[in-house]
Design an enzyme around this catalytic site. Sequence first.
Site, PDB file in Angstrom:
ATOM      1  N   ASP A 245      50.092  34.289  31.316  1.00 42.97           N
ATOM      2  CA  ASP A 245      49.843  35.303  30.302  1.00 42.97           C
ATOM      3  C   ASP A 245      49.137  36.541  30.846  1.00 42.97           C
ATOM      4  O   ASP A 245      49.500  37.670  30.501  1.00 42.97           O
ATOM      5  CB  ASP A 245      48.997  34.707  29.177  1.00 42.97           C
ATOM      6  CG  ASP A 245      48.609  35.743  28.143  1.00 42.97           C
ATOM      7  OD1 ASP A 245      49.514  36.221  27.430  1.00 42.97           O
ATOM      8  OD2 ASP A 245      47.420  36.100  28.074  1.00 42.97           O
TER       9      ASP A 245
ATOM     10  N   ASP B  80      44.589  34.994  34.284  1.00 38.82           N
ATOM     11  CA  ASP B  80      44.397  33.571  34.552  1.00 38.82           C
ATOM     12  C   ASP B  80      45.765  32.922  34.724  1.00 38.82           C
ATOM     13  O   ASP B  80      46.794  33.599  34.786  1.00 38.82           O
ATOM     14  CB  ASP B  80      43.588  32.916  33.439  1.00 38.82           C
ATOM     15  CG  ASP B  80      44.155  33.227  32.049  1.00 38.82           C
ATOM     16  OD1 ASP B  80      45.368  33.482  31.954  1.00 38.82           O
ATOM     17  OD2 ASP B  80      43.377  33.208  31.072  1.00 38.82           O
TER      18      ASP B  80
ATOM     19  N   TYR C  34      44.142  33.403  21.417  1.00 37.44           N
ATOM     20  CA  TYR C  34      45.309  33.887  20.672  1.00 37.44           C
ATOM     21  C   TYR C  34      45.363  33.200  19.312  1.00 37.44           C
ATOM     22  O   TYR C  34      46.288  32.463  19.004  1.00 37.44           O
ATOM     23  CB  TYR C  34      46.586  33.647  21.466  1.00 37.44           C
ATOM     24  CG  TYR C  34      46.754  34.622  22.612  1.00 37.44           C
ATOM     25  CD1 TYR C  34      47.144  35.935  22.365  1.00 37.44           C
ATOM     26  CD2 TYR C  34      46.510  34.240  23.934  1.00 37.44           C
ATOM     27  CE1 TYR C  34      47.281  36.843  23.403  1.00 37.44           C
ATOM     28  CE2 TYR C  34      46.651  35.143  24.970  1.00 37.44           C
ATOM     29  CZ  TYR C  34      47.038  36.443  24.699  1.00 37.44           C
ATOM     30  OH  TYR C  34      47.170  37.353  25.721  1.00 37.44           O
TER      31      TYR C  34
ATOM     32  N   GLU D  38      41.892  43.410  32.513  1.00 39.20           N
ATOM     33  CA  GLU D  38      42.832  42.284  32.557  1.00 39.20           C
ATOM     34  C   GLU D  38      44.127  42.619  31.826  1.00 39.20           C
ATOM     35  O   GLU D  38      44.143  42.751  30.600  1.00 39.20           O
ATOM     36  CB  GLU D  38      42.217  41.022  31.951  1.00 39.20           C
ATOM     37  CG  GLU D  38      43.140  39.814  32.098  1.00 39.20           C
ATOM     38  CD  GLU D  38      42.512  38.516  31.616  1.00 39.20           C
ATOM     39  OE1 GLU D  38      42.981  37.431  32.031  1.00 39.20           O
ATOM     40  OE2 GLU D  38      41.551  38.580  30.815  1.00 39.20           O
TER      41      GLU D  38
END
Length: 616
Positions: free
Chosen positions: A160, A163, A320, A567
């Site tokens: 995603d 990570d 999420y 990120e």
Amino acid sequence: MYSANHWGGAFEINGEGGHEAEDDHSRNMDLDRGALSRQLDETQASWLLGPPESKKKDKYIDLGCVVCKRKLFWWVFWCIIIAFIVIGVPIIIAKSIPKKKPAPIPPDAYANALHKALMFFNAQRSGKLPKNNGVSWRGNSGMGDGLKTTDFGLVGGYYDAGDNIKFHFPMAFSMTLLSWTVVEYSEKYKALGEYDHVRDIIRWGTDYLLLTFNSSATTINKMYTQVGIAKINSTTPDDHYCWMRPEDMDYPRPVQTTSAAADLGAEVAAALAAASIVFRDDPAYSKKLVRGASTAYKFARDTGHRQKYSKGNPYIEPFYNSTGFWDEFMWSAAWMYYATGNNSLLQFATDPRLPKNANAFMAIPDLSVFSWDNKLPGAELLLTRLRIMLNPGYPYEESLLGYYNATQLTMCMSVRKFNTFNWTQGGLIQLNHGRPQPLQYAMNFAFLASLYADYLDAVNVPGFYCGPNYFSASNLRSFAKSQVDYVLGDNPKQMSYIVGYGKKYPTHVHHRGASIPHDGVKYSCTGGFKWRDSKNPNPNLLIGAMAPGPDQFDGFLDSRKNYTYTEPTLAGNAGLVAALISLTGTAGTGIDKNTIFSAVPPLYPGTPPPPAPWKP
């Protein structure tokens, strides 16, 4: 004297010369000059002059199917020869001279950025990578994902963000959004040489999504929601406790499963249905996607499974968390209808109870913000497309008109003077109210605005109204360009937020694979943190990754430790790609008006019911 007449009869010959003397006399008598001076008529002249000389006959040439005079033939022949010399020879000479091809239109900033933005997806791939992946510092990873705990294994898909977790909900949304861009702008992708690339990206995702449930069945009772876990302040090895390249992961990667996931099931159905339109030129694969979409959609709509996929799950909620599923119902029904042409899906999408449950017509500003969690503005725009281009009429018109009005209102929120949302001094709209990671929301909104402008152009509608105020389609494009230009460098920091684009961009993005050297050394779970904490730029360039963006004051901290600034995510880059392809003019302008309707049957408006009897 008589002589015999061999031809019959007799005639007399005067042998004594009487008549001969008379004839001689007449021959020798004087000429009558007066008689000769009289004008002779044509008959008399012919007696004296004798028969006229015969004219010279014309010569002819037989050409097989045509007979013509030889003189005419040679006249035409020489005319052709002269014409060939005068006209044909110069043309042949001109054609034989090598010419330079006209230079192609130089790519604009949006096209250049698009090439890079798509490469981010290559860097996020999990599983066995293709030889043409194009990211030298990435290799095979996650090869054991789900093999011991699932029916089919969960190898593949996309990590995603920075990570190494595979979150299926935002991954599915990213694939839906990318498929939408291909459906609308396939010719642009082809002209830019990215058509095959973006389809490969989508197929890599949809192949994986088909593994997240039993896609060969017609009815299912579970779905896999993610691979890998992380807990805030974790004390045992997981994706946040460790900082490792995905190729070196050696800690457990558990699979999350749910038996109730209306939102996730509907989003997976939307992703597969949208992709089935993209791959319509591959009938077998397209049908496979439609079958899988139908199964996922049925699972989502089953009353026994109507629950948020993230509810009560500590590995999902902090990252999420889904806030509802009625928007996914509308979103997936629209895509399923376009993929199959099944009228029952359109009936559900336009059932007045659906927009009521989704609060679609409540004019709530936050519900106009398109994201991985809120599909409402996208679904409304999809159904508005149906209304303005096919106009199915009764019995769908009431809800379709509502979606159209809601879309217009969403577009009005892009107008700065209405102050629906705050804006930074540098010109970035704050759709998430100043919270971190604003760029993904701005890019999604830019895409919807630019796409709606193309819809208006396609039906020759010059603009739209916000109350009494009129705005042209160009106003929408100006807004979209202002937001994308901010990302490309037109901001107070004078920097690009896309890695590898422009002269100045983030060099410390929060990303495990990019931050750890690709040097053949395997760093332990915690041993990799020295690379996270290093002040040096990432040794591996994560080309095309969009940083989540600045704060509400246009400030930005290029720090690997501060993930809210640095990120990148799948969903963020999907929105970036969507905005860029809609705005680039290098490959032409406008949408593919008809492909999305390829499975939709002819629509014949029904007869409305008769009016109620009149009562005094």
